[in-house]
Scaffold this motif. Structure first.
Motif, mmCIF file in Angstrom:
data_model
loop_
_atom_site.group_PDB
_atom_site.id
_atom_site.type_symbol
_atom_site.label_atom_id
_atom_site.label_comp_id
_atom_site.label_asym_id
_atom_site.label_seq_id
_atom_site.Cartn_x
_atom_site.Cartn_y
_atom_site.Cartn_z
ATOM 1 N N PHE A 76 44.855 11.814 22.540
ATOM 2 C CA PHE A 76 44.378 10.651 23.284
ATOM 3 C C PHE A 76 44.031 9.524 22.322
ATOM 4 O O PHE A 76 44.360 8.365 22.551
ATOM 5 C CB PHE A 76 43.154 11.045 24.116
ATOM 6 C CG PHE A 76 42.756 10.021 25.144
ATOM 7 C CD1 PHE A 76 43.152 10.155 26.463
ATOM 8 C CD2 PHE A 76 41.986 8.920 24.809
ATOM 9 C CE1 PHE A 76 42.786 9.218 27.421
ATOM 10 C CE2 PHE A 76 41.620 7.980 25.744
ATOM 11 C CZ PHE A 76 42.025 8.130 27.070
ATOM 12 N N GLY B 53 47.476 7.812 20.928
ATOM 13 C CA GLY B 53 48.390 7.057 21.770
ATOM 14 C C GLY B 53 47.769 6.198 22.837
ATOM 15 O O GLY B 53 48.466 5.412 23.474
ATOM 16 N N ARG B 54 46.444 6.331 23.053
ATOM 17 C CA ARG B 54 45.835 5.619 24.182
ATOM 18 C C ARG B 54 44.523 4.944 23.803
ATOM 19 O O ARG B 54 43.684 4.681 24.671
ATOM 20 C CB ARG B 54 45.583 6.590 25.338
ATOM 21 C CG ARG B 54 46.834 7.270 25.858
ATOM 22 C CD ARG B 54 46.543 8.079 27.101
ATOM 23 N NE ARG B 54 47.697 8.851 27.532
ATOM 24 C CZ ARG B 54 47.735 9.585 28.629
ATOM 25 N NH1 ARG B 54 46.670 9.645 29.407
ATOM 26 N NH2 ARG B 54 48.816 10.258 28.958
ATOM 27 N N SER B 55 44.312 4.672 22.530
ATOM 28 C CA SER B 55 43.028 4.089 22.128
ATOM 29 C C SER B 55 43.187 3.273 20.862
ATOM 30 O O SER B 55 44.188 3.364 20.158
ATOM 31 C CB SER B 55 41.989 5.200 21.898
ATOM 32 O OG SER B 55 42.374 5.992 20.789
ATOM 33 N N ILE C 91 40.847 -0.440 26.938
ATOM 34 C CA ILE C 91 41.200 0.627 26.002
ATOM 35 C C ILE C 91 39.968 1.070 25.213
ATOM 36 O O ILE C 91 39.167 0.244 24.760
ATOM 37 C CB ILE C 91 42.338 0.148 25.068
ATOM 38 C CG1 ILE C 91 42.910 1.283 24.247
ATOM 39 C CG2 ILE C 91 41.892 -1.026 24.198
ATOM 40 C CD1 ILE C 91 44.263 0.970 23.644
ATOM 41 N N THR D 120 51.009 6.692 29.865
ATOM 42 C CA THR D 120 51.272 6.264 28.496
ATOM 43 C C THR D 120 51.696 4.801 28.469
ATOM 44 O O THR D 120 51.952 4.191 29.506
ATOM 45 C CB THR D 120 52.398 7.108 27.875
ATOM 46 O OG1 THR D 120 53.607 6.872 28.624
ATOM 47 C CG2 THR D 120 52.045 8.585 27.921
ATOM 48 N N LEU D 121 51.808 4.264 27.266
ATOM 49 C CA LEU D 121 52.269 2.888 27.089
ATOM 50 C C LEU D 121 53.681 2.723 27.646
ATOM 51 O O LEU D 121 54.001 1.699 28.257
ATOM 52 C CB LEU D 121 52.225 2.534 25.603
ATOM 53 C CG LEU D 121 52.213 1.051 25.233
ATOM 54 C CD1 LEU D 121 51.039 0.336 25.855
ATOM 55 C CD2 LEU D 121 52.205 0.901 23.719
ATOM 56 N N SER E 163 45.044 -0.067 32.416
ATOM 57 C CA SER E 163 44.570 0.850 31.383
ATOM 58 C C SER E 163 45.640 1.896 31.111
ATOM 59 O O SER E 163 46.669 1.947 31.787
ATOM 60 C CB SER E 163 43.279 1.544 31.834
ATOM 61 O OG SER E 163 43.568 2.514 32.837
ATOM 62 N N LEU E 164 45.360 2.745 30.135
ATOM 63 C CA LEU E 164 46.246 3.867 29.821
ATOM 64 C C LEU E 164 45.624 5.185 30.260
ATOM 65 O O LEU E 164 46.055 6.257 29.832
ATOM 66 C CB LEU E 164 46.537 3.905 28.318
ATOM 67 C CG LEU E 164 47.256 2.686 27.741
ATOM 68 C CD1 LEU E 164 47.434 2.837 26.231
ATOM 69 C CD2 LEU E 164 48.605 2.483 28.416
#
Length: 345
Positions: free
Chosen positions: A290, A293-295, A228, A197-198, A192-193
């Protein structure tokens, strides 16, 4: 890119009917629309998330409500259970589903959960790796020796015999060491993130693929699945308005996620010392970042570039966490937009 649905939340503290309505109806949607799997977590002692103390029980119900979609645990906390018991329960679900089960294994998180374990929290990683090996043997019909209460060695085998000759396995990974071990054993990976971060996850995936190859496994045959947070709709700003407050409420119930959010904003603080107003300010400021960058939050069109980035670093499945929004109608209305993204990716 494969798409699956992931469940993590849900208020289990209130005695009311239809607690599992969102799970059942969205799982049917996934089954009818070409999604690869549904993931059921194992969570103990949480009011939110309290719908899922045992993924094998929930997946037994889903086996009766679906026909094609793979039924996965995301994840079984292996140190909390005897490997024989896990193998027996999931062999039943494998038969009920005609060979559709898979398990992601985790070593555990909080100390509180380990009231269910005979092993120490500090030994959880070693316990997990031993247990995975034993489960693979049991699933294939091999005997595994365990000591009874008197110390006598007993060879255990499981019944019923599973439909699948081998159990599909994922390892829940965050640290580089766990990615390496998953690569060595040839397991798939669930990550997961939430903790980074990626850009921080990418080198871990590369390391995993390298160790798959070094250990004689085909790197292209294994999955890296990214869990995600996901919510799609017709128009980006409308989607954000629908999601912002539920996302804030969700994060308030998960202090570990809030701590990571604060660190991502450059704040080295203990959130337990924050007032309610401070938390609200942090969330309103941080949730926007969030979501970017993370969803997967937006429209099918706006999410395509992010899916391309995931593919570039070696991710080949997204496990879409959908139940952080608790309103049944809102979530179900969003799923056709997720299906549209699935179709173009």
């Amino acid at each position: 890119m494969d798409f699956s649905l992931f469940y993590f939340d849900g208020d289990g503290s209130v005695a009311q009917p239809n607690k599992y309505r969102l799970l059942l109806e969205s799982a049917k949607f996934a089954d009818q629309n070409g999604f690869s799997a549904v993931w059921i977590p194992e969570r103990h002692f949480h009011a939110f998330g309290g719908l899922y103390p045992n993924p094998s029980v929930v997946n037994a119900a889903l086996a009766m409500a679906t026909e094609k979609v793979q039924l996965r645990a995301g994840s079984v906390v292996l140190p909390l259970h005897h490997p024989v018991r896990i193998a027996e329960e999931w062999a039943v679900v494998d038969n009920l589903s005609n060979g559709r089960v898979a398990i992601a294994f985790a070593s555990g998180w909080t100390m509180d959960e380990f009231i269910l374990s005979r092993d120490l929290h500090t030994h959880r990683k070693q316990t997990m790796w031993r247990g995975v090996k034993a489960l693979q043997q049991l699933w294939k019909g091999e005997g595994v020796e365990y000591a009874d209460a008197s110390g006598r060695a007993v060879e255990a085998k499981i019944l019923p015999k599973p439909i699948q000759p081998e159990l599909p396995i994922w390892i829940t990974c965050q640290s580089p060491e766990t990615f390496i071990e998953a690569g060595k054993m040839g397991a798939n990976v669930l990550t997961s993130l939430l903790g980074g971060t990626l850009e921080e996850v990418a080198p871990k995936i590369k390391l995993y693929r390298q160790y798959l190859e070094k250990s004689g496994h085909d790197p292209d045959s294994k999955k890296v699945t990214l869990m995600i947070h996901t919510f799609l709709g017709e128009e980006t700003e409308t989607v954000k308005e629908k999601v912002r407050q539920p996302f804030c409420n969700y994060l308030k119930t998960h202090y570990d996620l809030l701590e990571n959010l604060a660190k991502g904003m450059g704040l080295d603080v203990s959130l337990k010392n924050f007032s309610e107003d401070d938390l609200d300010s942090l969330l309103l400021f941080g949730v926007e970042g969030f979501m970017k960058g993370r969803s997967l939050i937006g429209t099918p069109e706006t999410c395509v570039p992010f899916i391309a980035k995931l593919e570039e670093i070696g991710i080949n499945e997204v496990a879409c966490l959908i139940d952080f929004v608790q309103d049944f109608d809102t979530v179900m209305e969003s799923l056709p937009y997720l299906q549209k993204l699935h179709q173009v990716c």
